[in-house]
Scaffold this motif. Structure first.
Motif, PDB file in Angstrom:
ATOM      1  N   ASN A 239       0.845  -1.209   0.000  1.00 27.30           N
ATOM      2  CA  ASN A 239       0.000   0.000   0.000  1.00 27.30           C
ATOM      3  C   ASN A 239       0.877   1.255   0.000  1.00 27.30           C
ATOM      4  OD1 ASN A 239      -2.384   1.388  -0.102  1.00 27.30           O
ATOM      5  ND2 ASN A 239      -2.846   1.209   2.091  1.00 27.30           N
ATOM      6  N   LYS A 240       2.003   1.152  -0.686  1.00 29.39           N
ATOM      7  CA  LYS A 240       3.020   2.211  -0.650  1.00 29.39           C
ATOM      8  C   LYS A 240       2.520   3.635  -0.931  1.00 29.39           C
ATOM      9  CE  LYS A 240       7.151   3.522  -3.252  1.00 29.39           C
ATOM     10  NZ  LYS A 240       8.265   3.054  -4.097  1.00 29.39           N
ATOM     11  N   PRO A 241       1.829   3.917  -2.044  1.00 26.55           N
ATOM     12  CA  PRO A 241       1.478   5.324  -2.306  1.00 26.55           C
ATOM     13  C   PRO A 241       0.617   5.928  -1.198  1.00 26.55           C
ATOM     14  CG  PRO A 241       0.953   3.920  -4.195  1.00 26.55           C
ATOM     15  CD  PRO A 241       1.356   3.013  -3.099  1.00 26.55           C
ATOM     16  N   GLU A 242      -0.375   5.170  -0.720  1.00 30.47           N
ATOM     17  CA  GLU A 242      -1.250   5.709   0.329  1.00 30.47           C
ATOM     18  C   GLU A 242      -0.522   5.820   1.660  1.00 30.47           C
ATOM     19  OE1 GLU A 242      -3.854   7.180  -0.261  1.00 30.47           O
ATOM     20  OE2 GLU A 242      -4.308   6.472  -2.276  1.00 30.47           O
ATOM     21  N   MET A 243       0.404   4.912   1.925  1.00 31.29           N
ATOM     22  CA  MET A 243       1.176   4.994   3.161  1.00 31.29           C
ATOM     23  C   MET A 243       2.106   6.203   3.137  1.00 31.29           C
ATOM     24  SD  MET A 243       0.431   3.071   5.597  1.00 31.29           S
ATOM     25  CE  MET A 243       1.843   2.957   6.703  1.00 31.29           C
ATOM     26  N   LEU A 244       2.725   6.468   2.002  1.00 26.60           N
ATOM     27  CA  LEU A 244       3.597   7.647   1.911  1.00 26.60           C
ATOM     28  C   LEU A 244       2.793   8.914   2.176  1.00 26.60           C
ATOM     29  CD1 LEU A 244       5.849   6.822  -1.201  1.00 26.60           C
ATOM     30  CD2 LEU A 244       6.405   6.559   1.227  1.00 26.60           C
ATOM     31  N   ARG A 245       1.608   9.004   1.553  1.00 29.86           N
ATOM     32  CA  ARG A 245       0.745  10.163   1.794  1.00 29.86           C
ATOM     33  C   ARG A 245       0.324  10.245   3.263  1.00 29.86           C
ATOM     34  NH1 ARG A 245      -0.891  10.172  -3.761  1.00 29.86           N
ATOM     35  NH2 ARG A 245      -1.890   8.153  -3.630  1.00 29.86           N
ATOM     36  N   GLY A 246      -0.018   9.091   3.828  1.00 29.15           N
ATOM     37  CA  GLY A 246      -0.454   9.058   5.227  1.00 29.15           C
ATOM     38  C   GLY A 246       0.656   9.479   6.180  1.00 29.15           C
ATOM     39  N   ILE A 247       1.871   8.991   5.948  1.00 32.53           N
ATOM     40  CA  ILE A 247       2.999   9.369   6.814  1.00 32.53           C
ATOM     41  C   ILE A 247       3.237  10.877   6.724  1.00 32.53           C
ATOM     42  CG2 ILE A 247       5.480   9.106   7.238  1.00 32.53           C
ATOM     43  CD1 ILE A 247       5.225   6.209   6.154  1.00 32.53           C
ATOM     44  N   ASP A 248       3.146  11.411   5.506  1.00 30.53           N
ATOM     45  CA  ASP A 248       3.342  12.862   5.348  1.00 30.53           C
ATOM     46  C   ASP A 248       2.307  13.642   6.153  1.00 30.53           C
ATOM     47  OD1 ASP A 248       5.501  12.434   3.741  1.00 30.53           O
ATOM     48  OD2 ASP A 248       4.424  12.715   1.851  1.00 30.53           O
ATOM     49  N   ARG A 249       1.058  13.178   6.133  1.00 27.36           N
ATOM     50  CA  ARG A 249       0.011  13.886   6.882  1.00 27.36           C
ATOM     51  C   ARG A 249       0.230  13.751   8.395  1.00 27.36           C
ATOM     52  NH1 ARG A 249      -5.815  12.331   4.947  1.00 27.36           N
ATOM     53  NH2 ARG A 249      -6.281  13.911   6.512  1.00 27.36           N
ATOM     54  N   LEU A 250       0.672  12.564   8.822  1.00 26.34           N
ATOM     55  CA  LEU A 250       0.922  12.351  10.255  1.00 26.34           C
ATOM     56  C   LEU A 250       2.080  13.227  10.734  1.00 26.34           C
ATOM     57  CD1 LEU A 250       0.317  10.768  12.850  1.00 26.34           C
ATOM     58  CD2 LEU A 250       1.838   8.960  12.020  1.00 26.34           C
ATOM     59  N   VAL A 251       3.157  13.250   9.957  1.00 26.45           N
ATOM     60  CA  VAL A 251       4.318  14.073  10.319  1.00 26.45           C
ATOM     61  C   VAL A 251       3.908  15.546  10.358  1.00 26.45           C
ATOM     62  CG1 VAL A 251       6.546  14.920   9.450  1.00 26.45           C
ATOM     63  CG2 VAL A 251       6.095  12.457   9.562  1.00 26.45           C
ATOM     64  N   SER A 252       3.090  15.944   9.400  1.00 27.65           N
ATOM     65  CA  SER A 252       2.663  17.334   9.352  1.00 27.65           C
ATOM     66  C   SER A 252       1.824  17.700  10.579  1.00 27.65           C
ATOM     67  CB  SER A 252       1.919  17.551   8.031  1.00 27.65           C
ATOM     68  OG  SER A 252       1.102  18.652   8.102  1.00 27.65           O
ATOM     69  N   ALA A 253       0.944  16.791  11.016  1.00 27.51           N
ATOM     70  CA  ALA A 253       0.148  17.036  12.234  1.00 27.51           C
ATOM     71  C   ALA A 253       1.062  17.167  13.453  1.00 27.51           C
ATOM     72  CB  ALA A 253      -0.865  15.912  12.437  1.00 27.51           C
ATOM     73  N   LEU A 254       2.077  16.303  13.529  1.00 29.19           N
ATOM     74  CA  LEU A 254       3.005  16.354  14.670  1.00 29.19           C
ATOM     75  C   LEU A 254       3.824  17.649  14.641  1.00 29.19           C
ATOM     76  CD1 LEU A 254       4.185  12.623  14.630  1.00 29.19           C
ATOM     77  CD2 LEU A 254       2.866  13.733  16.454  1.00 29.19           C
ATOM     78  N   GLN A 255       4.243  18.057  13.454  1.00 30.85           N
ATOM     79  CA  GLN A 255       5.034  19.289  13.335  1.00 30.85           C
ATOM     80  C   GLN A 255       4.197  20.505  13.721  1.00 30.85           C
ATOM     81  OE1 GLN A 255       8.033  19.019  13.247  1.00 30.85           O
ATOM     82  NE2 GLN A 255       8.943  17.978  11.481  1.00 30.85           N
ATOM     83  N   GLN A 256       2.923  20.464  13.346  1.00 26.43           N
ATOM     84  CA  GLN A 256       2.007  21.547  13.705  1.00 26.43           C
ATOM     85  C   GLN A 256       1.923  21.677  15.240  1.00 26.43           C
ATOM     86  OE1 GLN A 256      -1.862  20.686  11.989  1.00 26.43           O
ATOM     87  NE2 GLN A 256      -2.895  22.092  13.416  1.00 26.43           N
ATOM     88  N   CYS A 257       1.833  20.549  15.923  1.00 25.70           N
ATOM     89  CA  CYS A 257       1.810  20.557  17.395  1.00 25.70           C
ATOM     90  C   CYS A 257       3.141  21.051  17.949  1.00 25.70           C
ATOM     91  CB  CYS A 257       1.552  19.152  17.945  1.00 25.70           C
ATOM     92  SG  CYS A 257      -0.095  18.564  17.599  1.00 25.70           S
ATOM     93  N   ARG A 258       4.237  20.629  17.319  1.00 22.55           N
ATOM     94  CA  ARG A 258       5.559  21.015  17.793  1.00 22.55           C
ATOM     95  C   ARG A 258       5.730  22.532  17.751  1.00 22.55           C
ATOM     96  NH1 ARG A 258      10.546  22.513  17.631  1.00 22.55           N
ATOM     97  NH2 ARG A 258      12.231  21.157  18.310  1.00 22.55           N
TER      98      ARG A 258
END
Lengths: 294, 294
Positions: A239-258
């Motif tokens: 599920n590589k393409p969707e996982m790459l997109r998902g990781i990017d969104r998760l990292v972005s949410a964490l960075q927003q909190c940071r």
């Protein structure tokens, strides 16, 4: 076909583990099949599944598959495409249908489409599982009430074969939804695959020396990280393409909190947690959910 | 002091909620205190806690605090420093000890140190909790067997006051560990605060429309995200430096997986999941752990 009789005289299950075994048991108890042939690479395990009463017959060669009206491929997710093609080939010229139980759909469909252009394969993903594995834990009650997603190649067009496969999963007591492979893979990346990766990432940071300071928050957040690395790395890769997109969104949410934390914008941080809390409460408070204590 | 008699004639609990109430009940049942005065901002709630038998007496003014040999501050984490200072001030010139139950230690100690240079405050963090809140759910059995971390200002030096406070928490059945505030805050960032933020970040990505495709993996990984945004944003803000470091490490672990996935280095991805799985299994397989089904 009357719902009172059996839908199929005989079905075959390839890969008689927890899911394959549960499908075999449910198919017989719900009248979806009169008999079940088990098919697998390990003859000893297959014989044991038969003596446990999970299957009626252990297949000895792929010729046995042609007696089945439906073949359900329940092998590990990275072997499904190969096994589906083998099942289609062994039943060439018949009307035998093939379905599967893989938790990723796009890459399997693409691999099948490369070598098969017929309409006898209807992909499925029954959303059911357990911490356990092996037919010894198979259970006819694992499936009823749970969702099963079908991703037919011609979606949203639905032909007779799709209807028959749909009826099979419904006969097992599952609530069937139809969608495209893209929609399935994107949805499951967010609801299942990404939570698993996040749990693993959190678990990877907690050294054994400090595990005694872990409490119920750590316990629940990381529980799935104890799962099989082989299985999950295969799911992520498929599920590589969707996982790459998902990781990017998760990292972005964490960075927003940071950033909010670093700049002491407490209102923003609280707002983020508030939104997450409301989203999670919608899940918890859904009365149709079978599990409680969530 | 003999372990058979009561350690204190009277203690005071500031903030009679789930934790404060449980400490009050345990202190009496374990013989740590003969009587417990409750102290709080809401008189009606305090009177109700008394009529429920959680406390013996509801304090009416801060003068009542001076009758206590020990004051346990159990107010919300962002009010603890202020309440500890109020308790120290109300008991000035006495030998009354003050301890707390805050889940962050460095920022509380620094705030107290700005206005108080004596040795009557010994910071503590009992690692116990529940999904519930309010004294109605208070329970003397919430604490026994759990860890309580003390972070005395002079650590690793341990004076008589630290010994007395240590004895109090042990008397409640808790297993006491001593460490510096830095070590505490770093450890809890990884074992508790970061898992909570990760759970919230995952939950924030799953729209209500796809919640029906969420299963046990989502359920457990995100459970704590339903928690109180007010409380958790305060915890994150009070543990800011360790949380910033923790988020950076978490993001870096996720990026490492992203790169391995993108470059199809399956061995690396599997290796990462393998390490996380082994770390998590050490927690699950620890026989001293009270909960099972983990």
């Amino acid at each position: 076909m009357a719902e009172t009789g059996s839908q199929f005289d005989c079905i075959a299950v390839m890969g008689v583990g927890l899911i394959g075994g549960s499908i075999a048991l449910a198919a017989k108890s719900c009248g979806a099949a009169r008999s079940v042939i088990g098919f697998g690479r390990n003859r000893d395990r297959l014989a044991a599944a038969k003596s446990h009463g999970v299957i009626d017959e252990a297949a000895t060669s792929s010729d046995d598959l042609s007696r089945a009206g439906l073949i359900v491929v329940c092998t590990p997710v990275d072997r499904i495409a190969t096994d589906v093609l083998a099942a289609l080939q062994a039943t060439e010229g018949t009307s035998t249908l093939v379905t599967d139980a893989g938790s990723v759909k796009g890459s399997i469909q693409r691999a099948v489409d490369l070598e098969y252009s017929g309409d006898r394969f209807v992909a499925a993903h029954p959303l059911a599982g357990s911490h356990h594995s092996g037919f010894e834990h198979a259970n006819a009650s694992l499936l009823p009430g749970r969702l099963c997603v079908l991703t037919p190649r011609g979606y949203p067009t639905v032909d007779d074969n799709v209807q028959q496969v749909r009826r099979f999963w419904e006969r097992l007591g599952m609530r069937v939804r139809l969608m495209s492979v893209q929609e399935h893979d994107k949805t499951l990346a967010l609801t299942s695959h990404l939570p698993h990766l996040a749990a693993s990432a959190v678990a990877s940071l907690v050294e054994p020396a400090i595990l005694e300071y872990a409490s119920t928050g750590y316990r629940d957040t990381t529980r799935v990280a104890a799962g099989d690395p082989e299985l999950w790395s295969a799911i992520f890769a498929l599920n590589k393409p969707e996982m790459l997109r998902g990781i990017d969104r998760l990292v972005s949410a964490l960075q927003q909190c940071r950033i909010a934390l670093d700049e002491e914008r407490h209102q923003d941080l609280r707002g983020f947690l508030q939104g997450a809390s409301e989203a999670r409460r919608q899940y918890r408070d859904d009365p149709s959910r079978p599990d409680d204590g969530t």
